[in-house]
Scaffold this motif. Structure first.
Motif: not given
Length: 347
Positions: A211-212, A214-215, A219, A272, A279, A284-285, A288
């Protein structure tokens, strides 16, 4: 039963360390203070900093020294956990520690790119950590006066190859060198996780980092379109080369979108975009940080005898330092407590 036995000792250790982290209530109290020396006095009376900071004179410390002391607490706590860990747990910690090596390399490269004629990077907060957990010659690296000399000094180290490949491009910027280090680190984590972990540990590492990454990719795609108007080929080159919940075809669709505005509704069709209704591309930032924090907390609560516990604690400790740095700056410049607290919560 095996995990319970192998993690019972370190689980108790980390719970004790976690109880010392700065709470939101304490942040609210800090933001009511009127000067930086008062903040340091306050921190000297907290469980996390009272022992290490007892002999400090808060009236003579300047901003840079305070920041170094806060950074040093991250490295010191990592070393304490490492000493308490068994060989299996150290596999994760050894992998995690590379982020600290990259952080220091970026600091040194920033000085080299800025052509600073002042003193070299102060490695005091990192020296003990590097002595125990790294094979890099820190003193040799900070003595370098050019990027060519710096990269040559890394020969024999794993970071030499990715940096030397960027060096071949005459137009390479500091951003490019930093990005290639991040990509190397993220790719290595994703590629070796199945060799280092199994069972529940593998599942949790895959979920947390999946997930980290992907995000982070989301971003970067939206920032590059919104602020830099980058061509698709340039965006692809800087993405983390992995897929978790974000499908390859979805990444392609977002990257190939003609503009930021065109990409925004496409995001809603992704995993997501569907899962988190509030979201959107523009937040996004901020999201996250919130998502990663909640994911780690959930995994650590669900299984307190797993690698998620190690990751969760180090994440929260690093963010405590970031938030304290923000709080100190807000007190220094007289930012209203309500506004300052919002900055802290968003970090």
């Amino acid at each position: 039963m095996g995990n319970l036995l192998s993690y019972s000792g370190i689980s108790a250790k980390i719970r004790a360390m976690q109880s010392k982290l700065t709470t939101e209530e304490q942040f609210q109290e800090i933001l009511q203070l009127s000067s930086v020396p008062q903040v340091i006095t306050y921190l000297k009376h907290t469980k996390e900093y009272e022992e290490a900071w007892a002999s400090l004179d808060e009236n003579t410390l300047h901003r840079g020294q305070i920041e170094k002391l806060l950074k040093a607490s991250v490295f010191n706590n990592f070393s304490r956990i490492y000493q308490f860990s068994n060989p299996e747990q150290r596999k994760f910690l050894d992998l995690y520690s590379k982020r600290y090596e990259i952080r220091v390399l970026k600091e040194i490269m920033t000085d080299l790119f800025d052509h600073r004629n002042t003193d070299p990077v102060d490695v005091t907060p990192y020296r003990d950590f590097f002595r125990k957990h790294s094979n890099m010659d820190l003193d040799r690296l900070i003595a370098c006066t050019s990027m060519e000399e710096f990269i040559t000094a890394l020969k024999g180290n794993e970071f030499y190859l990715p940096l030397s490949q960027i060096q071949n491009h005459e137009s390479a910027l500091l951003f490019d060198y930093g990005m290639v280090l991040d990509l190397y680190y993220f790719t290595q984590i994703w590629n070796v996780r199945k060799k280092l972990f199994s069972g529940n540990d593998l599942k949790q590492i895959t979920h947390a980092y999946g997930e980290k990454f992907d995000m982070l990719n989301l971003q970067f795609i939206f920032r590059s379109k919104r602020y830099f108007h980058m061509a698709p080929a340039d965006i692809y080159a800087l993405l983390i080369p992995m897929n978790y919940k974000l499908k390859k075809e979805e990444i392609n669709t977002l990257v190939e979108a003609a503009s930021y505005e065109e990409a925004r509704p496409l995001f809603r069709k992704t995993y997501y975009g569907k899962k988190y209704e509030h979201l959107a591309a523009h937040n996004l930032e901020e999201f996250y940080n919130c998502m990663l924090r909640s994911t780690l907390e959930k995994e650590a609560r669900r299984d307190p005898y797993s690698v998620a516990l190690l990751y969760s604690y180090m994440y929260h400790k690093e963010h405590e330092v970031n938030r304290l740095t923000i709080a100190i700056e807000c007190v220094r410049y007289g930012v209203q407590p309500e506004e300052a607290l919002q900055f802290i919560r968003n970090n």
